[in-house]
Design an enzyme around this catalytic site. Structure first.
Site, PDB file in Angstrom:
ATOM      1  N   GLY A   1      41.618  51.465  33.238  1.00  0.00           N
ATOM      2  CA  GLY A   1      41.933  51.742  34.643  1.00  0.00           C
ATOM      3  C   GLY A   1      43.350  51.324  35.008  1.00  0.00           C
ATOM      4  O   GLY A   1      43.885  50.367  34.457  1.00  0.00           O
TER       5      GLY A   1
ATOM      6  N   LYS B   1      29.499  46.067  67.200  1.00  0.00           N
ATOM      7  CA  LYS B   1      28.253  46.803  66.973  1.00  0.00           C
ATOM      8  C   LYS B   1      27.967  47.114  65.512  1.00  0.00           C
ATOM      9  O   LYS B   1      26.906  47.619  65.198  1.00  0.00           O
ATOM     10  CB  LYS B   1      28.236  48.084  67.815  1.00  0.00           C
ATOM     11  CG  LYS B   1      29.237  49.146  67.416  1.00  0.00           C
ATOM     12  CD  LYS B   1      29.003  50.413  68.237  1.00  0.00           C
ATOM     13  CE  LYS B   1      29.871  51.526  67.730  1.00  0.00           C
ATOM     14  NZ  LYS B   1      30.690  52.166  68.709  1.00  0.00           N
TER      15      LYS B   1
ATOM     16  N   GLU C   1      31.342  44.920  43.134  1.00  0.00           N
ATOM     17  CA  GLU C   1      30.813  46.116  42.475  1.00  0.00           C
ATOM     18  C   GLU C   1      29.814  45.770  41.359  1.00  0.00           C
ATOM     19  O   GLU C   1      28.798  46.430  41.192  1.00  0.00           O
ATOM     20  CB  GLU C   1      32.024  46.851  41.876  1.00  0.00           C
ATOM     21  CG  GLU C   1      31.738  48.070  41.114  1.00  0.00           C
ATOM     22  CD  GLU C   1      32.999  48.583  40.421  1.00  0.00           C
ATOM     23  OE1 GLU C   1      33.197  49.787  40.440  1.00  0.00           O
ATOM     24  OE2 GLU C   1      33.790  47.777  39.877  1.00  0.00           O
TER      25      GLU C   1
ATOM     26  N   THR D   1      44.374  44.310  34.124  1.00  0.00           N
ATOM     27  CA  THR D   1      43.172  44.807  34.800  1.00  0.00           C
ATOM     28  C   THR D   1      43.093  44.189  36.189  1.00  0.00           C
ATOM     29  O   THR D   1      43.295  42.974  36.339  1.00  0.00           O
ATOM     30  CB  THR D   1      41.836  44.546  34.071  1.00  0.00           C
ATOM     31  OG1 THR D   1      40.769  44.938  34.935  1.00  0.00           O
ATOM     32  CG2 THR D   1      41.607  43.120  33.644  1.00  0.00           C
ATOM     33  N   ILE D   2      42.813  45.035  37.162  1.00  0.00           N
ATOM     34  CA  ILE D   2      42.697  44.507  38.521  1.00  0.00           C
ATOM     35  C   ILE D   2      41.496  43.569  38.608  1.00  0.00           C
ATOM     36  O   ILE D   2      41.444  42.719  39.478  1.00  0.00           O
ATOM     37  CB  ILE D   2      42.545  45.628  39.579  1.00  0.00           C
ATOM     38  CG1 ILE D   2      41.273  46.450  39.345  1.00  0.00           C
ATOM     39  CG2 ILE D   2      43.777  46.507  39.619  1.00  0.00           C
ATOM     40  CD1 ILE D   2      40.825  47.222  40.571  1.00  0.00           C
ATOM     41  N   ASP D   3      40.543  43.725  37.681  1.00  0.00           N
ATOM     42  CA  ASP D   3      39.328  42.902  37.747  1.00  0.00           C
ATOM     43  C   ASP D   3      39.615  41.416  37.545  1.00  0.00           C
ATOM     44  O   ASP D   3      38.790  40.572  37.889  1.00  0.00           O
ATOM     45  CB  ASP D   3      38.318  43.355  36.684  1.00  0.00           C
ATOM     46  CG  ASP D   3      37.752  44.732  36.985  1.00  0.00           C
ATOM     47  OD1 ASP D   3      38.201  45.349  37.969  1.00  0.00           O
ATOM     48  OD2 ASP D   3      36.879  45.190  36.239  1.00  0.00           O
TER      49      ASP D   3
ATOM     50  N   TYR E   1      39.718  52.180  44.012  1.00  0.00           N
ATOM     51  CA  TYR E   1      40.769  53.081  43.527  1.00  0.00           C
ATOM     52  C   TYR E   1      42.035  52.934  44.365  1.00  0.00           C
ATOM     53  O   TYR E   1      43.145  53.039  43.847  1.00  0.00           O
ATOM     54  CB  TYR E   1      40.257  54.521  43.520  1.00  0.00           C
ATOM     55  CG  TYR E   1      39.051  54.659  42.608  1.00  0.00           C
ATOM     56  CD1 TYR E   1      39.218  54.677  41.226  1.00  0.00           C
ATOM     57  CD2 TYR E   1      37.763  54.699  43.120  1.00  0.00           C
ATOM     58  CE1 TYR E   1      38.121  54.762  40.369  1.00  0.00           C
ATOM     59  CE2 TYR E   1      36.657  54.782  42.273  1.00  0.00           C
ATOM     60  CZ  TYR E   1      36.843  54.812  40.908  1.00  0.00           C
ATOM     61  OH  TYR E   1      35.770  54.883  40.067  1.00  0.00           O
TER      62      TYR E   1
ATOM     63  N   MET F   1      35.833  46.505  43.933  1.00  0.00           N
ATOM     64  CA  MET F   1      35.782  46.691  42.481  1.00  0.00           C
ATOM     65  C   MET F   1      35.733  45.369  41.728  1.00  0.00           C
ATOM     66  O   MET F   1      36.068  44.310  42.259  1.00  0.00           O
ATOM     67  CB  MET F   1      36.991  47.488  42.005  1.00  0.00           C
ATOM     68  CG  MET F   1      36.666  48.930  41.760  1.00  0.00           C
ATOM     69  SD  MET F   1      37.989  49.736  40.874  1.00  0.00           S
ATOM     70  CE  MET F   1      37.450  51.425  40.975  1.00  0.00           C
ATOM     71  N   GLY F   2      35.420  45.526  40.497  1.00  0.00           N
ATOM     72  CA  GLY F   2      35.236  44.416  39.575  1.00  0.00           C
ATOM     73  C   GLY F   2      33.990  44.790  38.806  1.00  0.00           C
ATOM     74  O   GLY F   2      32.888  44.536  39.288  1.00  0.00           O
TER      75      GLY F   2
HETATM   76  P1  FBP Z   1      39.898  48.226  33.518  1.00  0.00           P
HETATM   77  O1  FBP Z   1      38.993  47.127  33.073  1.00  0.00           O
HETATM   78  O2  FBP Z   1      40.115  49.262  32.514  1.00  0.00           O
HETATM   79  O3  FBP Z   1      41.190  47.687  34.045  1.00  0.00           O
HETATM   80  O4  FBP Z   1      39.234  48.969  34.755  1.00  0.00           O
HETATM   81  C1  FBP Z   1      38.603  48.248  35.730  1.00  0.00           C
HETATM   82  C2  FBP Z   1      38.116  49.106  36.854  1.00  0.00           C
HETATM   83  O5  FBP Z   1      39.106  49.265  37.815  1.00  0.00           O
HETATM   84  C3  FBP Z   1      36.851  48.486  37.424  1.00  0.00           C
HETATM   85  O6  FBP Z   1      37.128  47.641  38.478  1.00  0.00           O
HETATM   86  C4  FBP Z   1      36.020  49.681  37.764  1.00  0.00           C
HETATM   87  O7  FBP Z   1      34.662  49.400  37.609  1.00  0.00           O
HETATM   88  C5  FBP Z   1      36.422  50.696  36.755  1.00  0.00           C
HETATM   89  O8  FBP Z   1      37.732  50.396  36.407  1.00  0.00           O
HETATM   90  C6  FBP Z   1      36.334  52.106  37.267  1.00  0.00           C
HETATM   91  O9  FBP Z   1      36.545  52.965  36.212  1.00  0.00           O
HETATM   92  P2  FBP Z   1      36.893  54.498  36.356  1.00  0.00           P
HETATM   93  O10 FBP Z   1      38.356  54.579  36.608  1.00  0.00           O
HETATM   94  O11 FBP Z   1      36.558  55.056  35.034  1.00  0.00           O
HETATM   95  O12 FBP Z   1      36.094  55.044  37.470  1.00  0.00           O
END
Ligand code: FBP
Length: 698
Positions: A106, A271, A360, A226-228, A567, A279-280
């Site tokens: 990603g 309300k 996520e 990785t953003i995770d 995203y 994500m993660g």
């Molecule tokens: P990477 O581990 O490859 O960096 O991707 C992480 C991620 O952004 C997750 O947070 C997410 O679950 C996944 O990619 C989404 O994947 P895709 O781009 O295939 O929908």
């Protein structure tokens, strides 16, 4: 005054001001591209050498030693600057090189700066060197789809988010054929080095490529992306070598800004409960960072749920002289109860709104779901291995997939050695809502991982929450607290004595600021009965209007708005932290290459500290590998770092949990991190998680 005639579109388009305001080259872009990220002190030296640091130790897996013999004894290398090296070293450092770079997995903000760092350092050492970018991820290596990068291309993407320059992909170079084709590409391009910018799986891949290309003399270097935020490296004594992968800070800041805006919206129109999935894929680092940045009312952290122990169940079992294994770990049902408790407590002080952050990958930490994921991963992987086609093309519909599982369950009845899917699994699976069953059966990614981003985690959890809130409402336990002053004013305006009705309607009429309608009063009919029984009205009297109004205000509706943050954060332009971090990672990569390293991952130590203390290093990948289940089999992989619930960052968030829930009459204590800034100094300059973890060291 005469009416002005609008310009024709042709004439409007001719105006330079129109062209100016709609130009894609806006001021923000110009400033970003012009920014030169700071370099770590060591990179101001004309030459760089590597110094092995023997202090860091790793407990090496036997299998890793067997499979990665050429790189298993690599050590941590510290990047050191020198003024005038020996002639041979100088020659080696400055020789003309061909370097290939690939993005894998990603996108993560900052990737373009890794390229810029490598490009700048390589060209500075030798302007004849060539830098290639492989297109669309590892497929670009396999299929030899590459572009030679130029200064203008690199500059055009400097400090910009995403991986748009050369794109990315999730293919894994995991077969002999793909490996052979990759080697072929390296040969054709006469590559001296291959740089893999990726997550845990891609860096795992980098180690295997380093081993396989060792004899060919192609160096392979990994970069933690990785953003995770789940690539964090420590040695066996817990010394931190890489505190955070790049991209995490930007994504967390982007999510936090959006979620903080929702906190403001939520307290404005009072309300909605905003449900924010962030994500993660597995680890909850992003959710934790968002919690620290925004103080959202409820933030789930998967790792915390996995640690949950239901003491009541244990006590009950102990009394009965048994052991209740289900008391360990959180169930989906229990999780929904925990959320409901928070929602009900806020409602009691008049706050039937708020913000919930759900990671996520949270379901990965729920026992019952994790078991299904592991079993289904194995079933799908085995099917794909045995058959010429694949599971998802053979069984495109949910009904077909379920029928296949039923067949397996029947087989388990006839063959006791077949244990992967039995009738109990089938029955339990049947209890899950169809959309979620479909989600659990979605296609795995190329690494065999379950794709959490494809599953509506929030829908699963919030479905249970809604059901339970309904039950609580029927029992009279979910009520909106009425502010005493409002109650008094409403009744007095209607010419009624609040103290005449108050003790009958409310269970806490004493001195509470927020008044709760008695649990037994669940409907207008019950209200009337209570008023008659309490002597507030006579049998033939109607409920006074203001009293009915107050009652109706106490009846909650649970309105939600669901958001997904993922995203968007991955595509954000990087924070200054990520810009500088990644540019220096690029410079580190070149230092490793120029000094002959392979099987190393570029990293920067001391990220949590002031920039002057950042220390570029190379971390050996092979000693970090361990055996883990992948595609239903044990495989050597780089360990994912999940949230450590004993870490200072988590403990701080835990200590503030009740405060941030805000189930008190006072205003919520939300924090406003604001949008990603490129200038100025602030608390958000680096991940708060990192800062707290560093501060928490004694
Ligand atoms: P990477 O581990 O490859 O960096 O991707 C992480 C991620 O952004 C997750 O947070 C997410 O679950 C996944 O990619 C989404 O994947 P895709 O781009 O295939 O929908």
């Amino acid at each position: 005054m005469s009416k002005e005639e609008p310009l024709s579109i042709e004439n409007l388009m001719k105006k330079p001001q129109v062209q100016n305001v709609i130009s894609n080259i806006n001021q923000e872009l110009v400033e970003r591209r012009a920014h030169s990220p700071k370099k770590c002190e060591v990179f101001s030296s004309p030459y760089i050498v590597l110094q092995e640091d023997p202090h860091y130790r790793f407990s090496v897996d036997k299998q890793a030693r067997q499979e990665l013999p050429s790189i298993i004894d690599n050590r941590v290398q510290v990047v050191v600057g020198i003024e005038s090296p020996e002639a041979s070293l100088k020659e080696q450092y400055c020789k003309k090189r061909n370097v290939g770079i690939v993005f894998s997995g990603g996108p993560a903000p900052g990737g373009h700066n890794v390229i810029a760092g490598i490009y700048d350092a390589a060209k500075q050492a030798n302007s004849q060197s060539k830098i290639y970018g492989f297109l669309l991820g590892p497929d670009g290596i396999i299929e030899n789809e590459a572009v030679e990068l130029t200064e203008s291309l690199v500059d055009a993407y400097k400090n910009l988010g995403g991986f748009s320059m050369i794109k990315t992909g999730r293919t894994k170079i995991d077969t002999e054929q793909k490996m052979a084709l990759s080697k072929e590409t390296c040969k054709k391009l006469q590559l001296n080095a291959l740089v893999i910018v990726g997550g845990d799986d891609s860096n795992t891949n980098a180690a295997f490529l380093a081993q396989d290309m060792f004899e060919d003399g192609v160096q392979v270097i990994g970069v933690p992306k990785t953003i995770d935020g789940d690539i964090q490296v420590r040695d066996e004594n817990g010394n931190v070598l890489c505190a955070m992968s790049f991209g995490f800070h930007t994504a967390a800041r982007a999510f936090a800004n959006e979620i903080s805006n929702l906190c403001t919206d939520s307290t404005s129109d009072v309300k909605y409960w905003h449900i924010c999935k962030v994500m993660g894929r597995v680890a909850s680092h992003l959710a934790l960072e968002v919690a620290l940045q925004t103080h959202a009312n409820i933030t789930l952290v998967g790792e915390d749920l996995a640690d949950y122990v239901d003491q009541k169940r244990i006590d009950k079992a102990t009394q009965a002289g048994t052991i209740d294994y289900t008391a360990y770990g959180m169930t989906l049902r229990h999780l929904s109860r925990v959320l409901c408790e928070g929602i009900v407590r806020r409602a009691a002080v008049g706050k039937n709104y708020g913000v919930i952050v759900i990671p996520e990958g949270v379901l990965e930490f729920i026992n019952e779901i994790q078991v299904f994921i592991i079993k289904l991963n194995a079933i799908i992987a085995e099917y794909n291995e045995v058959h010429d086609t694949d599971f998802h093309s053979d069984f495109p519909l949910l009904a077909d997939k379920l029928e296949y599982l039923r067949k397996l369950a029947r087989r388990s009845r006839e063959d006791s050695s077949f244990t992967i899917w039995n009738t109990r699994d089938d029955d339990l699976f049947d209890d899950i809502p169809a959309f979620f069953r479909e989600g659990l059966l979605t296609e795995r990614d190329s690494h065999g991982n379950f794709q959490f981003s494809q599953v509506e985690t929030d829908k699963v959890i919030m479905g249970l929450v809604k059901d339970y809130l309904k039950t609580l409402k029927e029992k009279g336990a979910y009520k909106i607290g009425i502010e005493r002053s409002y109650y008094r004013k409403t009744l007095e305006r209607g010419g009624l004595d609040p103290d005449h009705f108050g003790p009958v309607i409310f269970e806490n009429y004493g001195d509470s600021k927020f008044l709760l309608v008695r649990a037994s009063i669940m409907s207008v009919r019950r209200l009337k009965q209570a008023l008659i029984k309490g002597g507030a009205i006579k049998e033939d009297e109607k409920i006074p209007g203001p009293v009915e109004k107050i009652f109706k205000k106490s009846v909650p509706k649970f309105n939600t708005q669901v958001h997904f943050y993922g995203y968007d954060g991955r595509g954000s332009d990087p924070t200054k932290f990520d810009c500088i971090y990644t540019y220096n990672l690029g410079l580190t990569v070149f230092s490793l290459i120029a000094n002959g390293a392979t099987g190393q991952m570029a990293a920067i130590k001391n990220l949590e500290k002031d920039f002057s203390m950042w220390e570029p290093i190379g971390i050996p990948i092979a000693p970090l590998m361990h055996l883990e289940e992948r595609k239903g089999k044990l495989a050597l992989v780089l360990e994912k770092s999940v949230v450590d619930t004993s870490s200072p960052a988590f403990r701080v968030a835990e200590a503030f949990r009740d405060k941030w829930l805000g189930a008190v009459p006072q205003d919520d204590e939300y924090r406003r991190p604001g949008p990603i800034r490129f200038a100025g100094k602030s608390e958000e300059d680096r991940p708060i998680t990192l800062v707290l973890n560093a501060l928490g060291k004694s």
